[in-house]
Design an enzyme around this catalytic site. Structure first.
Site, PDB file in Angstrom:
ATOM      1  N   ASP A 227      22.974 -50.474  -3.394  1.00  0.00           N
ATOM      2  CA  ASP A 227      22.752 -49.448  -4.417  1.00  0.00           C
ATOM      3  C   ASP A 227      23.712 -49.689  -5.571  1.00  0.00           C
ATOM      4  O   ASP A 227      24.938 -49.590  -5.405  1.00  0.00           O
ATOM      5  CB  ASP A 227      22.981 -48.057  -3.809  1.00  0.00           C
ATOM      6  CG  ASP A 227      22.421 -46.936  -4.669  1.00  0.00           C
ATOM      7  OD1 ASP A 227      21.922 -47.231  -5.769  1.00  0.00           O
ATOM      8  OD2 ASP A 227      22.491 -45.774  -4.246  1.00  0.00           O
TER       9      ASP A 227
ATOM     10  N   ASP B 117      17.387 -50.137  -9.209  1.00  0.00           N
ATOM     11  CA  ASP B 117      18.815 -50.191  -8.913  1.00  0.00           C
ATOM     12  C   ASP B 117      19.129 -50.166  -7.420  1.00  0.00           C
ATOM     13  O   ASP B 117      20.274 -49.911  -7.037  1.00  0.00           O
ATOM     14  CB  ASP B 117      19.546 -49.050  -9.620  1.00  0.00           C
ATOM     15  CG  ASP B 117      19.071 -47.683  -9.164  1.00  0.00           C
ATOM     16  OD1 ASP B 117      18.054 -47.601  -8.462  1.00  0.00           O
ATOM     17  OD2 ASP B 117      19.739 -46.684  -9.517  1.00  0.00           O
ATOM     18  N   GLU B 118      18.136 -50.446  -6.576  1.00  0.00           N
ATOM     19  CA  GLU B 118      18.421 -50.443  -5.144  1.00  0.00           C
ATOM     20  C   GLU B 118      17.437 -51.315  -4.376  1.00  0.00           C
ATOM     21  O   GLU B 118      16.309 -51.548  -4.812  1.00  0.00           O
ATOM     22  CB  GLU B 118      18.410 -49.018  -4.575  1.00  0.00           C
ATOM     23  CG  GLU B 118      17.103 -48.287  -4.752  1.00  0.00           C
ATOM     24  CD  GLU B 118      17.146 -46.876  -4.159  1.00  0.00           C
ATOM     25  OE1 GLU B 118      17.785 -46.679  -3.093  1.00  0.00           O
ATOM     26  OE2 GLU B 118      16.523 -45.984  -4.762  1.00  0.00           O
TER      27      GLU B 118
END
Length: 345
Positions: free
Chosen positions: A13, A110-111
């Protein structure tokens, strides 16, 4: 001597992703309360898209109206959002992760999850962190778990730029005393319903009969809530290419729209943008949904199913206009949005 190899799930993350990307081009702002959103002008309408940890400490998070953010954190530096730059940065990160081996499942810009076989999970996680930092100059937090649910919860406990492990061995120790909305997928409304039944903590929920909750929450959700409280998750890590479920565009007006014709013109413009987005990644829409937020912040949606899947502008625009017809439009409008729900392969 035998070498012990275990299979673990990593949840990677990126830390304060949008702000972190901005700080790469504004290094003088490191350590400052930075807020990204809209045109970067807090006197205009819009919401925060990204907040630095310094700004979050002052009570500003993503989704906060820009004017509210400015009132809570008057010393903040506001920057305009730059979607294309964030998408490019995300692509660089996911490319780097893909070079490390294992099974990679990208679940957002973003992960991602990684399924890896390793002799030392913590060392592997720290190596992933250093590799991402070396390749992109961005930091990430990594959760280690024996399934996706636990790994994702663990990454939040490792922030910022840390590593945390959550698995069957320490689940009760770490999670039992937490409120039910600490669980992934349990929102505030569900937590309130559970609290009304005397179920306040994860331990309370884990000790509840599935049959008892099935009556109130349904035959699927009720048992699922109890399973989540035990940390169960059978969903696999899949390396199938990430596909968004929808493409959407929306606009917040600096002055409320009061006449229908300007609203229709905006719907046409947004539908064209959505059509271009669909063409960009070769996806097809099956349904078009219009969102309207009025001057009192009432937010409602209407959708229209397309006669056949398409990415062409004309049928998308027609469907969006039909969806707009479903609203009374008896109040000034501050936001309009058009979203295409995609065909699932």
């Amino acid at each position: 001597m035998l070498t012990v190899v275990e299979r673990v799930v990593l949840h990677i993350d990126l830390d304060q992703f949008i702000v972190a990307v901005e700080l790469l081009r504004h290094p003088d702002l490191v350590g400052e309360p930075v807020l990204v959103g809209g045109s970067g002008d807090p006197t205009e309408r819009g919401v925060v898209a990204g907040a630095s940890y310094e700004a979050r400490a002052r009570g500003v998070t993503s989704g906060t109206p820009l004017r509210t953010a400015a009132a809570r954190c008057p010393e903040a530096v506001f920057l305009p959002a730059d979607r294309e730059t964030y998408l490019a940065a995300s692509a660089d990160v996911m490319t780097a992760l893909g070079e490390l081996g294992g099974i990679l499942e990208v679940i957002g810009w973003d992960e991602a999850f990684m399924l890896v076989d390793t002799e030392d999970a913590a060392d592997t996680a720290r190596y992933v962190q250093s590799y991402v930092r070396e390749r992109t100059a961005l930091n990430c937090s990594i959760g280690i778990g024996d399934n996706k649910l636990r790994a994702k919860l663990a990454s939040g406990m490792g922030k910022p730029a840390g590593v945390f492990r959550l698995d069957m061995s320490n689940w009760v120790e770490v999670m039992a005393g937490k409120p039910t909305d600490a669980l992934q997928g349990v929102g505030g409304k569900t937590a309130k319903k559970l609290a009304a039944r005397g179920i306040a903590t994860v331990a309370d929920l884990a000790g509840t009969s599935m049959a008892d909750l099935a009556g109130e929450f349904g035959p699927n959700i009720g048992p699922w809530l109890v399973a989540v409280a035990h940390g169960y998750d059978s969903s696999p890590v899949s390396d199938e290419p990430f596909r968004a479920r929808s493409h959407g565009r929306e606009v917040t007006f600096q002055r409320d729209l009061r006449e229908v014709e300007p609203m229709r013109a905006e719907i046409t413009r947004l539908a064209r943008q959505v059509s271009e987005d669909l063409a960009g990644d070769a996806t097809l829409a099956r349904r078009v949904v219009v969102k309207v937020r009025d001057s009192r912040f009432g937010t409602h949606t209407h959708g229209v199913t397309l006669a056949e899947p398409t990415r062409a502008f004309e049928p998308l625009e027609v469907a969006a206009q039909q969806a707009l017809d479903g609203f009374p439009l008896d109040r000034p409008v501050r936001l309009l949005g058009v979203r295409a729900e995609l065909v699932r392969e």
